[in-house]
Design a protein around this motif. Structure first.
Motif, short mmCIF file in Angstrom:
data_model
loop_
_atom_site.label_atom_id
_atom_site.label_comp_id
_atom_site.label_asym_id
_atom_site.label_seq_id
_atom_site.Cartn_x
_atom_site.Cartn_y
_atom_site.Cartn_z
N ASN A 198 58.89 -27.32 144.57
CA ASN A 198 58.27 -26.98 143.28
C ASN A 198 58.34 -25.49 142.97
OD1 ASN A 198 56.20 -25.74 144.76
ND2 ASN A 198 54.79 -27.46 144.51
N ASN A 199 58.83 -24.68 143.92
CA ASN A 199 59.03 -23.27 143.64
C ASN A 199 60.09 -23.04 142.56
OD1 ASN A 199 60.85 -24.27 145.63
ND2 ASN A 199 61.54 -22.20 146.01
N VAL A 200 60.86 -24.08 142.23
CA VAL A 200 61.88 -23.94 141.19
C VAL A 200 61.25 -23.66 139.83
CG1 VAL A 200 63.47 -25.47 142.41
CG2 VAL A 200 62.00 -26.42 140.63
N ILE A 201 59.96 -23.99 139.67
CA ILE A 201 59.29 -23.74 138.40
C ILE A 201 59.33 -22.25 138.07
CG2 ILE A 201 57.15 -23.97 137.10
CD1 ILE A 201 58.45 -26.63 137.76
N ASN A 202 59.18 -21.40 139.09
CA ASN A 202 59.19 -19.95 138.85
C ASN A 202 60.54 -19.44 138.39
OD1 ASN A 202 56.49 -19.53 139.55
ND2 ASN A 202 56.98 -19.40 141.72
N THR A 203 61.60 -20.17 138.70
CA THR A 203 62.94 -19.70 138.34
C THR A 203 63.30 -20.01 136.90
OG1 THR A 203 64.03 -21.75 139.05
CG2 THR A 203 63.68 -20.06 140.73
N ILE A 204 62.50 -20.84 136.21
CA ILE A 204 62.81 -21.15 134.81
C ILE A 204 61.93 -20.33 133.86
CG2 ILE A 204 63.67 -23.45 135.35
CD1 ILE A 204 61.00 -24.56 134.28
N LEU A 205 61.13 -19.41 134.42
CA LEU A 205 60.39 -18.47 133.58
C LEU A 205 61.38 -17.49 132.95
CD1 LEU A 205 57.42 -17.68 136.02
CD2 LEU A 205 57.38 -19.22 134.05
N PRO A 206 61.03 -16.83 131.85
CA PRO A 206 59.71 -16.82 131.21
C PRO A 206 59.61 -17.85 130.08
CG PRO A 206 61.07 -15.11 130.25
CD PRO A 206 61.91 -15.78 131.30
N PHE A 207 58.39 -18.02 129.61
CA PHE A 207 58.11 -18.81 128.41
C PHE A 207 57.74 -17.86 127.28
CE2 PHE A 207 57.45 -21.84 131.80
CZ PHE A 207 57.87 -23.05 131.26
N ASP A 208 58.03 -18.26 126.06
CA ASP A 208 57.67 -17.44 124.90
C ASP A 208 56.21 -17.69 124.54
OD1 ASP A 208 58.48 -20.05 124.24
OD2 ASP A 208 58.82 -19.50 122.15
N THR A 209 55.32 -17.18 125.37
CA THR A 209 53.89 -17.47 125.24
C THR A 209 53.29 -16.95 123.94
OG1 THR A 209 53.52 -15.51 126.63
CG2 THR A 209 53.46 -17.65 127.72
N LYS A 210 53.96 -16.02 123.27
CA LYS A 210 53.46 -15.54 121.98
C LYS A 210 53.50 -16.65 120.92
CE LYS A 210 52.70 -11.26 123.19
NZ LYS A 210 51.31 -10.79 123.37
N SER A 211 54.27 -17.70 121.19
CA SER A 211 54.36 -18.82 120.24
C SER A 211 53.32 -19.90 120.51
CB SER A 211 55.77 -19.43 120.30
OG SER A 211 56.75 -18.48 119.97
N ALA A 212 52.50 -19.72 121.53
CA ALA A 212 51.48 -20.72 121.86
C ALA A 212 50.46 -20.84 120.73
CB ALA A 212 50.79 -20.35 123.16
N VAL A 213 49.95 -22.04 120.55
CA VAL A 213 49.00 -22.31 119.48
C VAL A 213 47.66 -22.75 120.05
CG1 VAL A 213 50.81 -22.91 117.83
CG2 VAL A 213 49.79 -24.70 119.26
N GLN A 214 46.65 -22.71 119.19
CA GLN A 214 45.30 -23.12 119.58
C GLN A 214 45.32 -24.57 120.08
OE1 GLN A 214 42.48 -22.96 116.38
NE2 GLN A 214 40.71 -22.80 117.74
N TRP A 215 44.51 -24.82 121.08
CA TRP A 215 44.49 -26.13 121.73
C TRP A 215 44.22 -27.27 120.75
CZ3 TRP A 215 45.82 -29.06 125.56
CH2 TRP A 215 45.14 -30.26 125.81
N ASN A 216 45.07 -28.29 120.85
CA ASN A 216 44.87 -29.56 120.15
C ASN A 216 45.50 -30.61 121.04
OD1 ASN A 216 45.34 -31.91 118.50
ND2 ASN A 216 45.02 -30.65 116.68
N ALA A 217 44.69 -31.57 121.48
CA ALA A 217 45.15 -32.55 122.46
C ALA A 217 46.30 -33.41 121.96
CB ALA A 217 43.98 -33.45 122.89
N ASN A 218 46.53 -33.46 120.65
CA ASN A 218 47.63 -34.28 120.14
C ASN A 218 49.00 -33.73 120.53
OD1 ASN A 218 46.34 -36.47 118.69
ND2 ASN A 218 45.57 -34.90 117.30
N TYR A 219 49.06 -32.46 120.91
CA TYR A 219 50.34 -31.93 121.39
C TYR A 219 50.75 -32.61 122.70
CZ TYR A 219 50.35 -28.06 118.03
OH TYR A 219 50.39 -27.30 116.88
N LEU A 220 49.79 -33.25 123.38
CA LEU A 220 50.07 -33.88 124.67
C LEU A 220 50.44 -35.35 124.56
CD1 LEU A 220 48.64 -31.25 125.55
CD2 LEU A 220 47.61 -32.56 127.40
N VAL A 221 50.37 -35.92 123.36
CA VAL A 221 50.69 -37.34 123.20
C VAL A 221 52.14 -37.59 123.62
CG1 VAL A 221 50.94 -39.22 121.55
CG2 VAL A 221 49.00 -37.63 121.35
N GLY A 222 52.32 -38.49 124.56
CA GLY A 222 53.66 -38.82 125.05
C GLY A 222 54.08 -37.99 126.26
N TYR A 223 53.22 -37.08 126.70
CA TYR A 223 53.52 -36.24 127.86
C TYR A 223 52.39 -36.36 128.87
CZ TYR A 223 56.68 -34.12 124.45
OH TYR A 223 57.64 -33.91 123.50
#
Length: 409
Positions: free
Chosen positions: A264-289
């Motif tokens: 699971n250390n491979v997760i660190n190798t696919i960084l970075p994420f464009d965290t500036k694009s993150a939005v306020q929490w809404n659980a519907n973003y998780l539907v299907g995941y």
């Protein structure tokens, strides 16, 4: 003989953090659009909502209206730049975990039924009477509800192709069972919990730097050795810097890098994420995941944060020590964290896993795809026999090339 200018005194490693203010500052990031526990379409009121990956927006499955939540950056950023950060500031979703608050009873506003949600396993549930989707949008102080989510922008079809391409390039060394059982369509979209941190930091490093003055050989034959003379200097550096959106795993299992159990250390190798694009929490973003729950508080992550900040500090001073051509050995490091800001966030990853048991020892291989950029990294089950043959073949080819070169000369 080496000379010495301002020889270093005996020093010890020391991490310093500014005293905490009288109380931590908490920024409320609760999504007020779902105070009754139901995420509704702002146009028609339906609760049949999910993420549309191609646009990065939520879509109502009833009236097809699309919208997005507010960017979290505008909610948590305060007046002044990062250099003005002092003490500990946290968004409300980053508060300490309460192990006793994992079971929530939610009253369905559609029919009045009471539905129990185990937030240790899920952040949403469907009313078994009227089929309304009930979501945990209220940030209860148990760490199960983050402040923000970074939506997927890579579709499953795209992720499958990334995984297929990655494994195909390594098929020569993969064992036959892995190749026979390889099913990239089984890739799963998962939101992993992270803490995203801003910081205002100072650091001091002290050590010895060497500048080579000459080199010469002594002895002859097998006893010949090269001797280097160098001037030795004491090197002190101070640096002030800020960090913006530094990401740390907030799941203990994900931060566990025991490579003999999983990759699971491979997760660190696919960084970075464009965290500036993150939005306020809404659980519907998780539907299907699927998603994992944060299980580490800020206090548990401070050592990992300090380790990364010290690495940044060393990098910051590299440009000023180039004249020490034999390098610098740092012997003491002092870190002062003036202020930090913590935001709990879900980041999107497509994950393919393969279970291998070799000589009775279990091993899980992962291939991970960044759910925003498509960056892919992972491991495959390897056939050591194939590796040996490839190594021997490569050695034979290299030997033949060397013979041809000698013959040509």
């Amino acid at each position: 003989m080496p000379s010495e200018d301002a020889p270093p005194q005996d020093v010890h490693d020391l991490h310093l953090t500014d005293p905490a203010p009288p109380g931590d500052v908490v920024i409320d990031t609760t999504n007020e659009s779902a105070e009754d526990g139901v995420n509704r379409c702002p146009k028609c009121g339906s609760t049949e909502i999910q993420l549309r990956v191609t646009t990065g927006q939520l879509i109502c499955l009833f009236c097809r209206h699309e919208w997005a939540e507010a960017h979290i950056e505008s909610l948590v950023s305060q007046e002044g730049d990062l250099r003005s950060l002092t003490g500990t500031t946290m968004a409300s979703g980053a508060s300490d975990i309460d192990a006793d608050a994992s079971m929530l009873t939610m009253k369905c506003s559609g029919c009045g039924a009471e539905v129990v949600v185990n937030t240790a396993e899920a952040t949403s549930s469907r009313c078994h009477w009227c089929r309304h989707v009930l979501t945990v949008n209220e940030q209860v102080p148990n760490g199960s509800v983050p402040d923000a989510v970074l939506p997927f922008s890579i579709t499953k079809e795209q992720a499958v192709e990334h995984v297929r391409t990655f494994a195909h390039k390594r098929r020569i060394f993969a064992n036959r069972r892995f190749l026979a059982e390889f099913t990239p369509e089984n890739v799963v979209g998962v939101y992993l919990p992270y803490m995203v941190i801003d910081g205002n930091v100072s650091a001091d490093v002290e050590g010895r730097g060497e500048v080579q003055t000459r080199s010469y050989t002594r002895g002859s034959g097998d006893d010949e050795e090269t001797v280097y003379d160098a001037d030795v200097y004491r090197v002190d550096r101070h640096v002030d810097f800020t960090v913006d959106d530094l990401t740390l795993e907030s799941s203990a299992n994900r931060a566990d890098m025991r490579a003999f159990v999983n990759t699971n250390n491979v997760i660190n190798t696919i960084l970075p994420f464009d965290t500036k694009s993150a939005v306020q929490w809404n659980a519907n973003y998780l539907v299907g995941y699927t998603s994992e729950r944060r299980d580490q508080d800020i206090s548990a992550l401070v050592p990992a944060l300090e380790h990364q900040l010290l690495s940044i500090a060393r990098s910051q001073v590299q440009g000023s020590i180039k004249k020490y051509d034999r390098g610098v050995r740092w012997e003491a490091e002092r870190l002062t964290v003036h202020g930090t800001r913590w935001v709990s966030m879900y980041l999107p990853v497509w994950l393919y896993s393969y279970y291998e048991e070799k000589k009775g020892q279990p091993m899980v291989h992962y291939i991970a795809v960044n759910g925003r950029t498509g960056e892919t990294m992972g491991s495959v089950a390897v056939s050591h026999g194939r590796l040996a043959v490839a190594a021997l073949t490569a050695g034979t080819v290299l030997e033949a090339i060397a013979i041809l070169i000698l013959a040509a000369s």
